[in-house]
Design an enzyme around this catalytic site. Structure first.
Site, mmCIF file in Angstrom:
data_model
loop_
_atom_site.group_PDB
_atom_site.id
_atom_site.type_symbol
_atom_site.label_atom_id
_atom_site.label_comp_id
_atom_site.label_asym_id
_atom_site.label_seq_id
_atom_site.Cartn_x
_atom_site.Cartn_y
_atom_site.Cartn_z
ATOM 1 N N ALA A 50 0.835 -1.211 0.000
ATOM 2 C CA ALA A 50 0.000 0.000 0.000
ATOM 3 C C ALA A 50 0.865 1.255 0.000
ATOM 4 O O ALA A 50 1.957 1.263 0.569
ATOM 5 C CB ALA A 50 -0.931 -0.007 1.202
ATOM 6 N N GLY A 84 0.191 1.444 -3.316
ATOM 7 C CA GLY A 84 0.126 0.797 -4.615
ATOM 8 C C GLY A 84 1.024 1.358 -5.696
ATOM 9 O O GLY A 84 1.002 0.862 -6.821
ATOM 10 N N GLY A 85 1.834 2.370 -5.385
ATOM 11 C CA GLY A 85 2.688 2.952 -6.416
ATOM 12 C C GLY A 85 3.621 1.939 -7.035
ATOM 13 O O GLY A 85 3.730 1.826 -8.262
ATOM 14 N N LYS A 86 4.306 1.179 -6.201
ATOM 15 C CA LYS A 86 5.259 0.201 -6.717
ATOM 16 C C LYS A 86 4.535 -0.999 -7.326
ATOM 17 O O LYS A 86 5.004 -1.585 -8.298
ATOM 18 C CB LYS A 86 6.223 -0.201 -5.609
ATOM 19 C CG LYS A 86 7.089 0.975 -5.121
ATOM 20 C CD LYS A 86 7.966 0.600 -3.934
ATOM 21 C CE LYS A 86 8.896 1.757 -3.542
ATOM 22 N NZ LYS A 86 8.153 2.904 -2.981
ATOM 23 N N GLU A 136 -0.785 -6.171 1.804
ATOM 24 C CA GLU A 136 -0.715 -5.086 2.779
ATOM 25 C C GLU A 136 -1.289 -5.592 4.096
ATOM 26 O O GLU A 136 -2.407 -6.109 4.134
ATOM 27 C CB GLU A 136 -1.488 -3.860 2.293
ATOM 28 C CG GLU A 136 -1.596 -2.744 3.296
ATOM 29 C CD GLU A 136 -0.242 -2.271 3.810
ATOM 30 O OE1 GLU A 136 -0.128 -2.058 5.039
ATOM 31 O OE2 GLU A 136 0.694 -2.105 2.993
ATOM 32 N N ARG A 186 -5.525 0.266 4.747
ATOM 33 C CA ARG A 186 -4.714 0.614 3.582
ATOM 34 C C ARG A 186 -4.942 -0.328 2.397
ATOM 35 O O ARG A 186 -4.624 0.005 1.258
ATOM 36 C CB ARG A 186 -3.238 0.628 3.974
ATOM 37 C CG ARG A 186 -2.881 1.806 4.853
ATOM 38 C CD ARG A 186 -1.522 1.633 5.554
ATOM 39 N NE ARG A 186 -0.422 1.396 4.647
ATOM 40 C CZ ARG A 186 0.271 2.341 4.019
ATOM 41 N NH1 ARG A 186 -0.061 3.618 4.206
ATOM 42 N NH2 ARG A 186 1.281 2.046 3.233
ATOM 43 N N ASP A 233 9.462 -3.229 0.089
ATOM 44 C CA ASP A 233 9.558 -1.793 0.372
ATOM 45 C C ASP A 233 9.169 -1.645 1.841
ATOM 46 O O ASP A 233 8.015 -1.440 2.171
ATOM 47 C CB ASP A 233 8.628 -1.005 -0.550
ATOM 48 C CG ASP A 233 8.774 0.496 -0.365
ATOM 49 O OD1 ASP A 233 9.914 0.973 -0.280
ATOM 50 O OD2 ASP A 233 7.743 1.186 -0.276
ATOM 51 N N CYS A 293 12.428 4.385 2.658
ATOM 52 C CA CYS A 293 12.472 5.829 2.438
ATOM 53 C C CYS A 293 13.035 6.508 3.686
ATOM 54 O O CYS A 293 12.544 7.535 4.133
ATOM 55 C CB CYS A 293 11.087 6.379 2.088
ATOM 56 S SG CYS A 293 9.818 6.112 3.342
#
Length: 473
Positions: free
Chosen positions: A113, A115-117, A135, A140, A180, A233
């Site tokens: 979540a 969902g970009g990747k 997720e 999410r 991620d 990140c």
């Protein structure tokens, strides 16, 4: 915002970066970088550029990535609702690029979540193979499923499970896995002030321990010879270099694969882990003072081809017990008849495209087309088991929004075509019925040639079937 950064964070970064620290800390007073990634499942890059009303600047490390000006607000444009692009921070585009999804592969996005990747990986699969987007947080999961549907992804299963539960079901099953990882979010400080308030040294330690558990589960689900990409990140060495060193100590079957080191990426730092590991220089750090982005960390690992093999979970011998439990055989038979009647009437060109009868999965009244029909999803929390086709009601099928976004206007029997600046299109997105002449029946609504949702034409009126939760206000 420099004065609002945690003192323990700035002290650590000053010690680590030394002469680069002033440039790093100054980046926090620069504007947030905004990005979008063109969705090739819907539109080719050059075609999108010919249509785009936005001022775009290419992202060097992602062929479909662009930076945009905040005042352009592409999230408020109909092209966004049609899934032509995904709004994504530019440095975050690097992780899925590193995994390099290819058609036909089985890929797991373990912490997926919003969902970009996942949408980026789905674009690489190009409709072939399997994407499991997982997720752990129930709230999410809804956004994850909606973003995959908006982008027209047909071959994704969305799960809401712990890594450990997935590990039990998928031993050495996936060709590639993206982790991620949940992290302390130091790369989000400039973008999200609440990330600053939530940060603490204890959270960094907590995330490091969580990352180890997640990586252990991922390692068990990866096939021998498979690829794992780990990303965060955050800038904390404990969550980056140290997390990798600790993982590799437990899993000697993995080795670090060198990542390209273009001028805007920096290498990982071997001395920032204990013990120091020279191979960490083949990982990558994306610093906000070296590129136009918020920051990221990347590592690519490969599992040895001679790692101990384990049984593949979806061997083809299992049938979908969940479907059998949630719908009696007669109910499934009626659902398939309702689907065929709808497809023949509303999208006749695709009536034969959904040919594998075993791939139809009925969850209550909800009908799906599964990319892996032999898989047993029983006792797993599954939010989506493939492409959502629609809701079966009294022997008829009401098509799903996901289906509208997964087909093209050329594949629909009836199309209500609008331009992006047509006031009627805005009224449609707000949920209003539209005065319109046309043949009665389910009608695909399109913006500049791209599907955006369903309407139902009836005697000079296009009744609105745009989902209430997505309507514009």
């Amino acid at each position: 915002m420099t004065q609002n950064l945690p003192g323990l964070f700035t002290e650590r970064m000053k010690n680590l970066l030394e002469q680069e620290y002033e440039a790093f800390i100054a980046s926090y007073d620069q504007p947030v970088t905004h990005g979008l990634r063109v969705n090739p499942l819907k539109v080719a890059r050059e075609r999108f550029l010919s249509l785009s009303p936005f001022a775009l600047e290419p992202v060097a490390w992602c062929a479909n990535g662009f930076r945009y000006r905040e005042q352009d607000r592409p999230g408020k444009h109909p092209f966004h609702a049609a899934g032509l692009y995904y709004l994504q921070e530019p440095s975050a585009m690097s992780a899925a690029e590193a995994l390099d999804a290819q058609p036909g592969e089985r890929i797991l996005d373990l912490c997926a979540a919003p969902g970009g990747k996942s949408t980026q990986l789905a674009a690489g699969l190009n409709g072939e193979g399997l994407l499991v987007a997982n997720e752990i947080h129930p709230v999410r999961v809804k956004a994850l499923a909606e973003n995959l549907e908006r982008c027209g992804v047909k071959n994704a299963v969305v799960t809401n499970e712990t890594p450990e539960r997935l590990q039990e079901r998928f031993p050495q099953f996936f060709d590639k896995i993206l982790v991620d990882a949940p992290c302390s979010g130091e790369g989000m400080f400039r973008k999200l002030p609440e990330a600053v308030e939530d940060w603490s040294p204890d959270k960094v330690t907590e995330c490091h321990l969580m990352q180890q558990d997640i990586l252990d589960a991922a390692s068990a689900m990866l096939k021998p010879g498979g690829t794992l990409v780990y990303s965060t990140c955050t800038f904390a060495p404990l969550e980056n270099e140290q997390s990798l060193v600790d993982f590799l100590a437990r899993h000697p079957e993995f080795t670090i694969v060198p990542l390209p080191q273009p001028e805007w990426f920096a290498p990982g730092q071997p001395s920032w882990a204990n013990p120091a590991c020279e191979a960490l220089s083949d990982t990558a750090r994306l610093w906000p003072h070296r590129l136009q982005g918020e920051g990221h960390y990347l590592a690519k690992l490969q599992k040895s081809a001679d790692a101990n093999a384990a049984p593949i979970a979806a061997s083809g011998k299992r049938k979908d017990k969940r479907a059998a439990k949630t719908a009696a055989p007669a109910g499934r038979k009626e659902a398939l008849a309702a689907w065929r009647a709808f497809a023949k009437e509303a999208m006749p060109q695709l009536a034969d495209a959904f040919a594998d009868e075993s791939a139809f999965v009925l969850f209550g009244e909800q009908l799906y087309y599964s990319p892996i029909p032999e898989m047993d999803w029983d006792k797993l929390k599954v939010a989506r088991v493939g492409l959502h086709l629609g809701t079966v009601k009294k022997n008829r099928l009401e098509p799903a929004h996901a289906l509208a976004l997964a087909i093209t206007p050329a594949e629909a029997a009836r199309v209500a075509a609008y331009s992006a600046d047509d006031p009627d299109l805005l009224r449609y997105l707000k949920g209003e019925a539209l005065a319109r002449d046309g043949a009665n029946g389910w009608t695909l609504v399109a913006v500049d040639g791209f599907s955006i949702g369903w309407g139902k034409q009836s005697e000079g009126l296009l009744k609105n079937h745009y989902p209430k939760g997505l309507r514009w206000v």
